[in-house]
Write a protein that holds these residues in place. Structure first.
Motif, PDB file in Angstrom:
ATOM      1  N   ASN A  30       7.158  -5.735   5.356  1.00 43.44           N
ATOM      2  CA  ASN A  30       7.246  -5.100   4.034  1.00 43.44           C
ATOM      3  C   ASN A  30       6.074  -4.195   3.692  1.00 43.44           C
ATOM      4  OD1 ASN A  30       9.751  -6.144   3.335  1.00 43.44           O
ATOM      5  ND2 ASN A  30       8.839  -8.033   2.575  1.00 43.44           N
ATOM      6  N   VAL A  42       4.281  -0.925   2.605  1.00 43.03           N
ATOM      7  CA  VAL A  42       4.678   0.197   1.755  1.00 43.03           C
ATOM      8  C   VAL A  42       3.964   1.438   2.281  1.00 43.03           C
ATOM      9  CG1 VAL A  42       4.631   1.160  -0.562  1.00 43.03           C
ATOM     10  CG2 VAL A  42       5.016  -1.286  -0.247  1.00 43.03           C
ATOM     11  N   ARG A  82       0.686  -8.661  -4.350  1.00 37.38           N
ATOM     12  CA  ARG A  82       0.171  -7.379  -3.873  1.00 37.38           C
ATOM     13  C   ARG A  82       0.126  -6.353  -4.994  1.00 37.38           C
ATOM     14  NH1 ARG A  82       3.922  -6.200   1.124  1.00 37.38           N
ATOM     15  NH2 ARG A  82       3.291  -4.098   0.581  1.00 37.38           N
ATOM     16  N   ASP A 107       3.145  -8.335   3.602  1.00 36.12           N
ATOM     17  CA  ASP A 107       3.340  -9.682   3.079  1.00 36.12           C
ATOM     18  C   ASP A 107       2.637 -10.730   3.937  1.00 36.12           C
ATOM     19  OD1 ASP A 107       4.844  -8.721   0.993  1.00 36.12           O
ATOM     20  OD2 ASP A 107       6.759  -9.032   2.010  1.00 36.12           O
ATOM     21  N   ASP A 125       0.184  -3.018  -4.567  1.00 27.61           N
ATOM     22  CA  ASP A 125       1.113  -1.900  -4.339  1.00 27.61           C
ATOM     23  C   ASP A 125       2.543  -2.217  -4.763  1.00 27.61           C
ATOM     24  OD1 ASP A 125       1.677  -3.663  -2.241  1.00 27.61           O
ATOM     25  OD2 ASP A 125       1.637  -2.133  -0.689  1.00 27.61           O
ATOM     26  N   LYS A 126       2.854  -3.495  -4.939  1.00 30.81           N
ATOM     27  CA  LYS A 126       4.170  -3.898  -5.420  1.00 30.81           C
ATOM     28  C   LYS A 126       4.148  -4.234  -6.917  1.00 30.81           C
ATOM     29  CE  LYS A 126       6.424  -5.804  -1.379  1.00 30.81           C
ATOM     30  NZ  LYS A 126       7.071  -7.025  -0.867  1.00 30.81           N
TER      31      LYS A 126
END
Length: 118
Positions: free
Chosen positions: A94, A96, A74, A87, A76-77
């Motif tokens: 998870n 965000v 991802r 996820d 954003d991670k």
């Protein structure tokens, strides 16, 4: 019933997967009910739909979606190119959420917001 698909949205110029999804046979092609990140990305870039699995149960599709999101990563991670916000598998694992969005959600639940609606 086995009528769920796992699909990819791919930037054809970069040959890069930017979204992994699951849904019925129409969902891969819909532009509605997409995240703001997905909309921003597709506003700037063309994309192709690639169906990678079909005629799955929901449970099978969820497991595959989780697997592909973990493999590709991802954005954003900071782990990859995907604009997915979870996820995978259930739509909320998870996720965000920015502080600005948290504040908007708090306000919508507040008495101040309810009074303005009255």
């Amino acid at each position: 019933m086995k009528d769920i698909y796992v699909y990819l949205h791919v930037n054809p110029n970069r040959q890069e997967v930017f979204y992994v999804g699951i849904g019925n046979n129409k969902r891969p092609y819909l532009k509605s009910n997409r995240s703001s990140q997905w909309k921003r990305y597709t506003k700037k870039h063309d994309y192709q739909v690639i169906i990678i699995h079909e005629k799955l149960s929901w449970e099978e599709a969820c497991l595959l979606e989780i697997k592909y999101i973990a493999q590709i990563g991802r954005r954003d991670k900071g782990l990859g190119n995907l604009v997915n916000q979870t996820d995978g598998g259930d739509g909320t694992r998870n996720v965000v959420i920015s502080e600005a969005t948290r504040n908007k959600l708090r306000y919508k639940k507040s008495d101040d917001h309810k009074l303005k609606l009255s």
